[in-house]
Every structure is written in C-alpha cells, then in structure tokens.
Design an enzyme around this catalytic site. Structure first.
Site, PDB file in Angstrom:
ATOM      1  N   HIS A 165      79.418  37.015  86.955  1.00 30.78           N
ATOM      2  CA  HIS A 165      79.124  35.991  85.936  1.00 30.78           C
ATOM      3  C   HIS A 165      80.412  35.522  85.263  1.00 30.78           C
ATOM      4  O   HIS A 165      80.409  35.172  84.088  1.00 30.78           O
ATOM      5  CB  HIS A 165      78.138  36.508  84.893  1.00 30.78           C
ATOM      6  CG  HIS A 165      76.961  37.223  85.498  1.00 30.78           C
ATOM      7  ND1 HIS A 165      75.877  36.561  86.003  1.00 30.78           N
ATOM      8  CD2 HIS A 165      76.748  38.545  85.733  1.00 30.78           C
ATOM      9  CE1 HIS A 165      75.017  37.435  86.495  1.00 30.78           C
ATOM     10  NE2 HIS A 165      75.520  38.650  86.357  1.00 30.78           N
ATOM     11  N   SER A 286     101.627  15.421  86.501  1.00 28.90           N
ATOM     12  CA  SER A 286     100.847  14.333  85.942  1.00 28.90           C
ATOM     13  C   SER A 286     101.787  13.169  85.672  1.00 28.90           C
ATOM     14  O   SER A 286     102.957  13.369  85.348  1.00 28.90           O
ATOM     15  CB  SER A 286     100.197  14.803  84.638  1.00 28.90           C
ATOM     16  OG  SER A 286      99.952  13.703  83.792  1.00 28.90           O
ATOM     17  N   LYS A 292     102.374  19.191  82.814  1.00 30.82           N
ATOM     18  CA  LYS A 292     101.322  19.567  83.766  1.00 30.82           C
ATOM     19  C   LYS A 292     101.850  19.865  85.161  1.00 30.82           C
ATOM     20  O   LYS A 292     102.730  19.192  85.678  1.00 30.82           O
ATOM     21  CB  LYS A 292     100.288  18.433  83.895  1.00 30.82           C
ATOM     22  CG  LYS A 292      99.496  18.151  82.646  1.00 30.82           C
ATOM     23  CD  LYS A 292      98.637  19.320  82.198  1.00 30.82           C
ATOM     24  CE  LYS A 292      97.384  19.460  83.022  1.00 30.82           C
ATOM     25  NZ  LYS A 292      96.455  18.333  82.815  1.00 30.82           N
ATOM     26  N   GLU A 299      92.170  21.920  94.747  1.00 32.24           N
ATOM     27  CA  GLU A 299      91.202  20.948  94.226  1.00 32.24           C
ATOM     28  C   GLU A 299      90.737  19.997  95.320  1.00 32.24           C
ATOM     29  O   GLU A 299      89.552  19.679  95.446  1.00 32.24           O
ATOM     30  CB  GLU A 299      91.814  20.156  93.064  1.00 32.24           C
ATOM     31  CG  GLU A 299      91.903  20.986  91.791  1.00 32.24           C
ATOM     32  CD  GLU A 299      92.538  20.235  90.621  1.00 32.24           C
ATOM     33  OE1 GLU A 299      92.864  19.035  90.767  1.00 32.24           O
ATOM     34  OE2 GLU A 299      92.719  20.859  89.562  1.00 32.24           O
TER      35      GLU A 299
END
Ligand code: ARG
Length: 475
Positions: A165, A286, A292, A299
């Site tokens: 979880h 970025s 970033k 991804e």
C-alpha cells in the site's frame, strides 16, 4: 516513394477485368506499401524458396529460376542502397517487388506467382517478420536481464523498505526487489518462446484460400524457410492473425512490467525519496524551472505502455468481425504490429543501459527510510510466537507497542527493555538483535525469501537459463 499516380493509372495486375482506373484517393487509401515495405527481406526470402520449390517440382524451368534469383539479388541491392522506386501504383511490398522483377527479367518474373496468392504470401511474410523480430527481442530481453542480475548481485545485501500500500512494510534487500523484476521478465521471455513456436508454420501453398492445382511441395518450402511445419488448413492459414494478436498480448504484458518498474524508478528518483539517481543521459530538464531533472525514460515507458495496449485492442477488433477467409481488413494488422515491435525493441535497449550503468543506488537513503515506519514489527511478533504466544495475540501485543513507540517518537528498537516488557513479559534482552534490519533480512532465509543468501542463490539459478528452481539443490 513515387506517389504520382496520374500518369500510371493503368498498371494493375487486375486491369484485365476493370473498366476504369482506380480513384486516386482510393489508391492511397488501399495501399500498404508505405509501411509493409519493411517486410521486403522476408518477401524476397519467401519468393526465392517458393521459386526453388517450383523448379524442383518441374513447374518452373531451371533458367526461369536462375533469372528470378539474379533479379531478386539485384532488387535486394537496390532496396538496400535506396535506389529502389517504391510506387503506390503497386499497392504493397509484394506487387512492388514482383513488378520490378518482371521489368528486370521479363516473363520469368510473371511466372513466380504460379501456385501462390498474395494472401498466402503476406501471411508467410508476416510470420517470417515476426519470427525475426522475436529473435531480436529475445536477445535484447536477455541483455536486460543480465543487467538486472548484475545489479541484484551488487545490491544483494542492501536493505530497503519493502512496501505494501505504498507504506513501509518490512525490510527487503534491493537485490531481492530487482530479482522480482527479473522473475516478471522471465515469464515474458517464456511467453515469447511459446508464441514463436506457434508462429513458425508455413502458410504458403494455401494460395488465395483453397490451395492450388499445381503439384507443390509445401514441406520443402517450410524446411527452406526454417518453419517447423506447414499450416494445416488453407482457409485458416490465409486469414487468421491470432499469432500477431498473441504477440501483441505478450508485448502488452511485457510493457506492463516495464511500466511498473518505471513507476518505481520515478518514485525512487524523486528528490524527496532519493533511493536512486538516474544518469543524466536518461533525463531532461525543464524549459522553465532550472532546478528540475525529469525521469523521462521511465515516464515515457509508462506512457508507451498505453500505446502498446491500444495496438492489442486494435488487432483484436480487426479480427473479430471477419468471416473466413482472407479479407482486406487484415492489411491493417501491420502498423500496430510494427509499432509494437519498435516500441519493445527501443524500450529493452534503453532499459538495459539504464539499469546496467545508469542507476546509482543511494543505500543510505534507503536505510534512513527503513529506520522509520516500524519495519521490524512483524519480526517482533514472530519473536513472541517463538516464545509461545499465539500469532494473533502477538500481533495485538506488537500493535500496542508500536502505538506507544509512535507516541514517544521512537522506533521499536529505541524503546528500553523495561518499556517493551510492559507489553509482554516474554520479551528479553535478546529482542534487540531481531529488531535490527540485518537480523530481519537474514531471518527470511528460504527459497523466495529476501535474505541476502537467498538473493545470491536466485541469481545463480537465473544465470543458468532453462534451469528452474529445483528443491534438490537449494536449501
Ligand atoms: N497487402 C495485403 C495485406 O497486407 C495483401 C494482399 C492481399 N490482397 C488481396 N486483395 N487479396 O494483407
């Protein structure tokens, strides 16, 4: 590609029966050469095997065969060098090659199509293509797995929080986690091998749908092309694409596994978690936020998984409404199939490198995360069970201890013995050794468990392909 169709509107093989040229838009709509030309090698290979069989059976003369072989060699050279002129006028890869062959060698080129149809030709080409693709994919998958094994070996002792979880549950070793990935891909590899076996049957000889009147030798062609045998029903052979669907299903599962790994990598690489660093060559920055560094590869692998699922759905849907035998719908099988192959190959290549040399494990951050969250609570319960308490009671006792520790802002190992004994008089000074991370890991020492010793044994078994777990030689 030559898409100017205006001047050559009547070059179809079937012009004999048609009273007007095909509409230009229809020509573009129905053509597949733009994408099926990628099967040119398989098309030539299959045509040559067919021609050798025709000559052997006396259906084609020896001169015709040698002309065909010479012409095909030239065509292969032209395609490889980029000199070959692909034309929409000839619809697909098969007709483009046949037309060029006829232009080069004359009537022998027209005789090649004796005893076959594009229906069994295309079915054969796709099977050859997919077989080749699976062979490539299996090699890449093996390379990825070797990278996993090396990583698991390096990190066989490294503790990390095992999650359920998404919450700290119990300590595991990073090597054990990596070996879980290995197991997923082991089944992927098995699936591909099984599918390859079903793909490896020859449709040629089925002709358009019913077989052919010539005295052909299908077994010979099958052997020439490395097939294990022939497809046993002509109607089925030219029409079903279940083998491609099966491949896409296996690909969807494989990508599902890579997507799950990706999700974990994204999580671990997050600066807030910091379990791993992904090398810069797999990341981008970025355009607006200078701080970033984004985990682009995982991804995108996660994103491309959706695309591969889509291809599976496309092929299933393509097939479901088709009566026997061949229908032109089947031409739509190729783009989803090719894109699935491409996506798999790229993903495997990149991941082998990323997992092989592109990951730095931040063992300290993993240990730090393990020092919170009562990861050894189950070990304390097991300890009490060993001292005679029923497990359910032990569970409850430890639950109370965890709550108390939480109130005190401590971990279980941080509570003094007097405090622990308040929950159960069964607890003695020896409890601290089982509350340590190393003690917890080492105690799970059976096949499938996370103990470093077991991780090493699993790696050793995995390094002998085909050698599954055998209780005889594992402790
Ligand atoms: N290009 C077609 C395909 O990919 C093969 C040709 C069969 N066409 C036909 N009209 N019978 O399926």
């Amino acid at each position: 590609m030559n898409s100017d169709t205006s001047s050559q509107a009547s070059q179809y093989t079937w012009d004999g029966t048609f009273s007007e040229p095909v509409d230009k838009l229809v020509l573009r709509y129905t053509a597949s050469v733009g994408f099926d030309r990628r099967m040119w090698r398989q098309d030539i290979r299959a045509s040559l095997a067919h021609a050798r069989m025709l000559a052997r059976q006396g259906i084609l003369s020896a001169e015709d065969l040698s002309d065909i072989q010479r012409g095909m060699a030239q065509i292969a050279g032209e395609i490889e060098s980029g000199a070959f002129e692909w034309s929409l006028n000839f619809e697909d890869v098969h007709l483009n090659i046949e037309k060029r062959l006829t232009a080069l060698i004359g009537d022998a080129g027209k005789r090649l199509h004796t005893g076959r149809s594009r229906n069994d030709q295309v079915a054969t080409d796709i099977r050859l293509y997919l077989r080749d693709a699976i062979d490539d994919i299996e090699i890449l998958l093996r390379q990825f797995q070797e990278a996993l094994l090396a990583l698991a070996e390096r990190e066989a002792d490294t503790p990390m929080p095992g999650l359920t979880h998404l919450q700290v549950a119990q300590p595991v070793t990073f090597g054990h986690h990596v070996m879980a990935w290995f197991e997923m891909t082991r089944r992927d590899a098995e699936r591909l091998t099984e599918i390859r076996r079903r793909i490896n049957r020859l449709p040629l000889g089925s002709a358009a749908l019913a077989g052919t009147t010539y005295p052909i030798d299908r077994e010979f062609v099958a052997a020439e092309l490395g097939f294990d045998g022939v497809c046993e029903n002509s109607l089925d052979a030219v029409s079903d694409r279940d083998f491609a669907i099966e491949f896409c299903a296996a690909a969807a599962l494989l990508m599902m596994h890579f997507s799950r790994m990706s999700e974990e990598l994204v999580l671990w690489a997050n600066p807030r978690v910091g379990f791993v660093k992904i090398a810069d060559r797999f990341c981008t920055g970025s355009s607006i936020m200078p701080q970033k560094k984004n985990p682009d590869v995982p991804e995108l692998a996660r994103g491309k998984t959706g695309r591969v699922y889509g291809h599976l759905a496309a092929l299933l849907t393509l097939m479901k409404g088709q009566p026997l035998a061949y229908n032109h719908d089947n031409q739509e099988d190729k783009e989803p199939l090719f894109d699935t192959v491409d996506t798999l190959i790229d993903t495997l290549r990149i991941f082998a490198d990323m997992v092989g040399a592109g990951l730095t494990v931040q063992a300290e951050a993993m240990r730090q995360a393990l020092s919170q969250g009562f990861a050894t609570a189950t070990d304390l319960a097991d300890y009490l069970v060993r001292k005679g308490l029923p497990f359910r009671d032990a569970h409850e006792t430890v639950g109370r201890a965890v709550r108390r520790a939480g109130e005190l802002g401590a971990e279980l190992a941080g509570l003094p013995l007097s405090e622990l004994r308040a929950f159960s008089p069964l607890i003695d000074g020896d409890v601290y050794s089982i509350l340590t991370i190393e003690g917890s890991l080492a105690a799970r020492n059976h096949v499938g468990g996370t103990a470093p010793e077991q991780v090493r044994a699993a790696i050793a078994r995995a390094r002998q392909p085909g050698q599954a777990y055998n209780p005889e030689n594992c402790g």
